[in-house]
Design an enzyme around this catalytic site. Sequence first.
Site, mmCIF file in Angstrom:
data_model
loop_
_atom_site.group_PDB
_atom_site.id
_atom_site.type_symbol
_atom_site.label_atom_id
_atom_site.label_comp_id
_atom_site.label_asym_id
_atom_site.label_seq_id
_atom_site.Cartn_x
_atom_site.Cartn_y
_atom_site.Cartn_z
ATOM 1 C CG ASP A 459 -0.171 -0.085 2.545
ATOM 2 O OD1 ASP A 459 0.937 -0.653 2.557
ATOM 3 O OD2 ASP A 459 -0.686 0.414 3.567
ATOM 4 N NE ARG A 463 -0.104 4.084 6.643
ATOM 5 C CZ ARG A 463 -0.985 4.637 5.815
ATOM 6 N NH1 ARG A 463 -0.959 5.932 5.556
ATOM 7 N NH2 ARG A 463 -1.902 3.898 5.252
ATOM 8 C CG ASP A 464 2.785 2.392 11.799
ATOM 9 O OD1 ASP A 464 2.107 2.860 10.854
ATOM 10 O OD2 ASP A 464 2.514 2.610 12.992
ATOM 11 C CD GLU A 465 -1.324 0.698 7.210
ATOM 12 O OE1 GLU A 465 -1.878 -0.203 6.571
ATOM 13 O OE2 GLU A 465 -1.841 1.827 7.418
ATOM 14 C CG ASP A 472 -4.163 -0.476 -1.354
ATOM 15 O OD1 ASP A 472 -5.022 -1.072 -0.676
ATOM 16 O OD2 ASP A 472 -3.645 0.591 -0.993
ATOM 17 C CD1 TRP A 529 -8.213 -4.241 0.975
ATOM 18 C CD2 TRP A 529 -10.162 -3.306 0.380
ATOM 19 N NE1 TRP A 529 -8.077 -2.870 1.029
ATOM 20 C CE2 TRP A 529 -9.239 -2.282 0.681
ATOM 21 C CE3 TRP A 529 -11.443 -2.959 -0.033
ATOM 22 C CZ2 TRP A 529 -9.570 -0.929 0.586
ATOM 23 C CZ3 TRP A 529 -11.775 -1.615 -0.123
ATOM 24 C CH2 TRP A 529 -10.858 -0.622 0.182
ATOM 25 C CD GLU A 743 -3.345 6.319 2.897
ATOM 26 O OE1 GLU A 743 -2.484 6.973 3.523
ATOM 27 O OE2 GLU A 743 -3.839 5.253 3.296
ATOM 28 C CG HIS A 764 -1.393 4.750 -0.461
ATOM 29 N ND1 HIS A 764 -0.577 4.832 0.626
ATOM 30 C CD2 HIS A 764 -2.389 3.889 -0.121
ATOM 31 C CE1 HIS A 764 -1.063 4.049 1.588
ATOM 32 N NE2 HIS A 764 -2.159 3.461 1.150
HETATM 33 C C1 BGC Z 1 -3.947 1.141 3.714
HETATM 34 C C2 BGC Z 1 -4.823 1.131 2.496
HETATM 35 C C3 BGC Z 1 -5.716 -0.062 2.669
HETATM 36 C C4 BGC Z 1 -6.629 0.327 3.804
HETATM 37 C C5 BGC Z 1 -7.774 -0.582 4.061
HETATM 38 C C6 BGC Z 1 -4.832 1.475 4.856
HETATM 39 O O1 BGC Z 1 -4.189 1.670 6.047
HETATM 40 O O2 BGC Z 1 -2.864 1.996 3.600
HETATM 41 O O3 BGC Z 1 -4.260 1.385 1.318
HETATM 42 O O4 BGC Z 1 -6.296 -0.578 1.562
HETATM 43 O O5 BGC Z 1 -5.881 0.594 4.981
HETATM 44 O O6 BGC Z 1 -8.202 -0.604 5.370
#
Ligand code: BGC
Length: 910
Positions: A459, A463-465, A472, A529, A743, A764
């Site tokens: 995504d 950051r912390d993901e 996406d 998703w 994003e 994003h």
């Molecule tokens: C992500 C998104 C993702 C979404 C769905 C976000 O934190 O960065 O791109 O699809 O959460 O919950």
Amino acid sequence: MGRVTAPVFEHHREALGIGEAAPRLSWRTETDEPDWTQLAYQVRVIGGDGDVVADTGRVDSPDCVLVDWPGPALTSRQRATARVRVWGGSDGAATDWSPPATVEAGLLTRADWHARPVTPDREPPDGPLPVALLRRAFTVDGPVRSARLYTTSYGVHETEINGTRVGDDVLAPGWTSYHHRLRYRTHDVTGLLRRGENALGALLGEGWYTGRLGWDGGRRARYGPHRALLAQLEIRYADGRTHTVATDPDWHWTTGPLLRSELYDGEEYDARRERDGWSNPGHEDRDWQPVQELPFPAAELVAPTAPPVRRVRTVPVRAVHTTPSGRTVVDFGENVVGRLRIRVTGPAGHTVTLRHAEVLDGGELARRPLRDAAATDTYVLRGTGSLETYEPRFTCHGFRYAEIDGWPGEFDPACVAAVVIRTDLRRTGWFRCSDPLVDRLHGNVLASLHGNFLDLPTDCPQRDERLGWTGDIAVFAPTAAFLYDCTGMLGGWLRDLAAEQFARPDRSVPLVVPDILDPPMADGVHALWGDAAVLVPWALYRASGDIEVLRAQYPSMAAWLALGAARAETGGGVWRDPGQLGDWLDPAAPPDDPAAARTDADLVACAFLVHSADLVAEAAELLDEKDDAHRHRELAARLRTAFAAEFVTPAGRLSSDSQTAYTLALSFGLLTTADQRHTAARRLAHLVRRSGFRIATGFAGTPLICDALCSVGEHRLAHRMLAERHCPSWLYPVTMGATTIWERWDSLLPDGTVNPGQMTSFNHYALGSVADWLHRTVAGLAPAEPGWRRIRVVPRPGGTLTHAWAAHLTPYGRAESGWRLDGGTLTVDVRVPPGVRAEIALPGSDTTLERGAGRHEFTIPYDVPPRPVTEIGHPLVPREPCDCGTAAPMPPTPATTGRPPGEPQPHHAS
Ligand code: BGC
């Protein structure tokens, strides 16, 4: 007479250590002969010892893409070389043989692995761990014919032999669903060995395996308590003997200069603790400790389907700022993913700190959007008096700016560069047009693809993901598959998706793949998703024509559809679920509630379910699963009826009066009568005008709205939306200096401050999925059938554009479509690759022209001049209030400044 390119095996850019025993072959013929088509081919395969192991003889067939392997199946480690020649063209003459291409199988069975995972860790980590150094000495006692190193790890690794780095992959072995599939890679290390004593060493970091993953603090050791290395060096001597050096309890480990190295938080390197020559033979390792052996992985060991992550380029510092608080910040002029490389001299023990961020806020690094990712690297100098070079090893950051703290002496920006890393895919798509802002938008889409194709489709990179969010890539896959050859990479990721899905009792598709989410996020069933299970394989099939992608994914596609259908069944044909993400990031949603869209989330879920049912039915048909195809078509019909009953009025109005609702209904064929379609088309056009041509769609509607408008003859409105610069619009971020896709439509607010939303990334790709429409409709280049053997050229000039052009490296060669308006004349220039037929529909004509290989130019009178906005032919209704504050000012184009308003001016540019 044409020239045949060296054949390619499956979708491999590199064919050393592949996992397919019978790799299909593809080749292209390069020729200028108009209308050239292939009449026949011949493939010859030579075995490792020089004998011909297969020769097809002349096969009368136009096929040249993914042609069946003609030889006996390869066994583990077996090498073969293939050459192709073809007959074709007007005289049916044979070409010369192609250059040879060599393939080598990897370790195809578990029994091939003698190595066992070895770990330096005794306890599960409760904080970041230092990077471990592992090593083992061995003897080479004769001339070596070949040597291969097969490696993978729990955690990330780099290997060295006799002090030389093996390969150039970064963050190996990448991130797969480690419990199910662990990827290994093969390296040719023949040249690194020497007679006598040798040593094999590895650096082992935490990476995704034991490193902290996830937001709100995340969790460590998601996959297990121990890092481990699995390495197998196989040496073949010239006299035929073999010798294997594998990870086993004879290995030893210690720590070195890397005190910690984490994906989110960064790295701490103390050069005073470097162990010179640690991977050389003869290195004193008496203080090293023995490793512990772990059981062989339960996961399947898989060969790569795509190239690894590599360093792909370096970016110099473009400007240096002193921030209001007096800090030194370097600006690379573009938002990239990777890390810094610094060259520095200074006293021993002196610390240089590097902090990263994508944007500045109030002139300082904006680090809030990184949330819990420290994105900070520190380097403690060794102080030898000479220049010390440092680049972090097992971390990466998303950044345009970096704050440099503690630089010894006067700061020299020439001593700092950004090293960009990503999966090293082959570029296949290009686009240009007359509007520099649209070109920049397209460049930003490309840049966000670059930033988020880091072994898996993520995504965001900062950051912390940095997770494989399925929604996406579900919307971005068609764009990605035009711009890059990503069938191998995304095909591999889809195997992970299926593995995760089938490990779940309800066969739901996780929100992220690999799945690391904790409840309650882990538990929901989310439309769009989850539809990635269908939309991504379908996009890859369209781009590559590879039916095997569909075959491999079909159980996953069908299982997802069955789950959605069951959900709908309980709601009388309508999927009702309060927890849906829906049209995520509709610009009307408040910063802290991105799911609060104008469009009913149930409508979105049901629309995508129908679309998935259509696609799965088509896939079943293609795979000759007749009964399934029939069943899925009936399901789609039932779901359509239920959709109409629930969400569509008899006149064709939708229960959600929104751009996304009408877009989905028109795109997925959810309106039953021509009258309803007409009403919906008019309503969509009305909503677009009423919004002042600004975007009012999120993840669900954005990829499709321009197509929906064009499908009902509203090309001009689609172009007008594209040209809009006020927020929210595609060009608004461009006017604000964006170099990547954001994003949020307004990640940076019109006043130059950062959106207060907790979730605000500047890299994003999802909202950049409009590029697919730019390629297919604005430039007019699309496949007419999966795999591009037939192409469709339908250029549609519009808006204020005076020219547009797209090119795609199809499996057959390069296809192009370009047009230019000059006075009252439209010139269309088409390039059709050898072996391909094009259907060309020129504007204003009902006839479709058919052309074969070659360049084709058409000049037609075209009396519709490029029109500015106000001449659109409909009265402009007053705008709704802007969803994100005041209308955007028109700052100078980023091409000249590249800086959002409010940023400090550079006082030094290198
Ligand atoms: C992500 C998104 C993702 C979404 C769905 C976000 O934190 O960065 O791109 O699809 O959460 O919950």
